[in-house]
Design a protein around this motif. Structure first.
Motif: not given
Length: 288
Positions: A141-146
């Motif tokens: 929930k705290n991670l940015k995914f590209s």
């Protein structure tokens, strides 16, 4: 500007030439593909187009067109602007959700088992503190995914299947943010810089990193992914379909230079040894 030029080129060809009769009595066959970055792949396909034309003994003129995106190639298929296409795996599966008016003539086969074959990667920035799947699931929930693009096979479709196995979908609900970088290297660069915490991309860009691989943690590398098929419209005359299929399936043996030229248009196809007749089930089996 380059993409605009390709759009105009595709429109001119489709409106003027697609599978119609010219004044000199010849019929036209339109071969379409898609552009990735600056690679429109027309130079790779023109020798094959010429071979088809020669095999049809002048009855047809073969036109080669590159559309700016896979989506635009699919749209051209849906409105019958093209008669034959070289398409990505993800693009083919996406097309099949809308129509089944094209059938597989063949697909490039890579059974080399090489580590640099067509594969997908999910990796984490070391700046994120993530080193394994346990960490991803705890902190998602705290991670940015590209990702690369929703029509990317190795940069979206196969990574999504892996995330599904980890119960991390829908991705929009599981991660802080989800973005699409537009190409594989940009997705990879986003975790090198720390702009993103996680990224999915094709393995070829990973192998090109050299020592910089130490700056990321690799969480998953897929098995070899099936390369995209060559499709022919069911509207095409049966005798023409047979000529295309026979030429394609024997290309590695009868025209090795043309074969190498064709496959060099796709970096992921570097280890492919031949075209082979496959079915939809061949692709679906890889997604199980």
């Amino acid at each position: 500007m380059k993409n605009l030029s390709l759009i105009i080129l595709a429109l001119v060809y489709s409106l003027t030439f697609s599978f119609s009769k010219a004044e000199d009595g010849k019929k036209f066959l339109t071969l379409g593909t898609y552009t990735y970055g600056l690679n429109h792949r027309m130079d790779n396909l023109l020798p094959f187009s010429t071979l088809i034309q020669e095999k049809l003994e002048g009855e047809y003129k073969v036109i080669t067109v590159s559309y700016p995106t896979v989506d635009e190639l699919i749209q051209a298929m849906l409105v019958n602007e093209v008669d034959m296409v070289f398409i990505s795996t993800s693009g083919y599966l996406g097309y099949m959700e809308h129509s089944q008016d094209f059938e597989i003539a063949g697909a490039l086969i890579d059974d080399s088992g090489a580590t640099s074959s067509y594969r997908s990667v999910i990796a984490a920035s070391k700046k994120s503190g993530i080193s394994d799947w346990e960490g991803v699931m705890k902190k998602s929930k705290n991670l940015k995914f590209s990702f690369v693009d929703e029509k990317s096979t190795s940069g979206y479709l196969f990574p999504i299947k892996q995330l599904e196995s980890k119960k991390l979908i829908p991705i929009e609900d599981q991660f802080k943010t989800v973005d699409f970088s537009g190409n594989h290297m940009k997705a990879l660069e986003s975790i090198l810089s720390g702009e993103s915490d996680l990224a999915a991309f094709g393995a070829n860009d990973l192998y090109a990193l050299g020592k910089r691989k130490d700056e990321i943690n690799i969480l998953w590398i897929s098995d070899t992914i099936p390369l995209g098929p060559v499709l022919v419209s069911k509207r095409v005359e049966e005798k023409v379909k047979l000529v295309i299929e026979d030429l394609l399936l024997g290309l590695h043996f009868t025209q090795p230079t043309v074969f190498e030229t064709v496959k060099s248009g796709w970096v992921e196809a570097q280890h492919a040894s031949r075209f082979e007749k496959v079915s939809l089930a061949y692709y679906l089996d890889f997604l199980k």
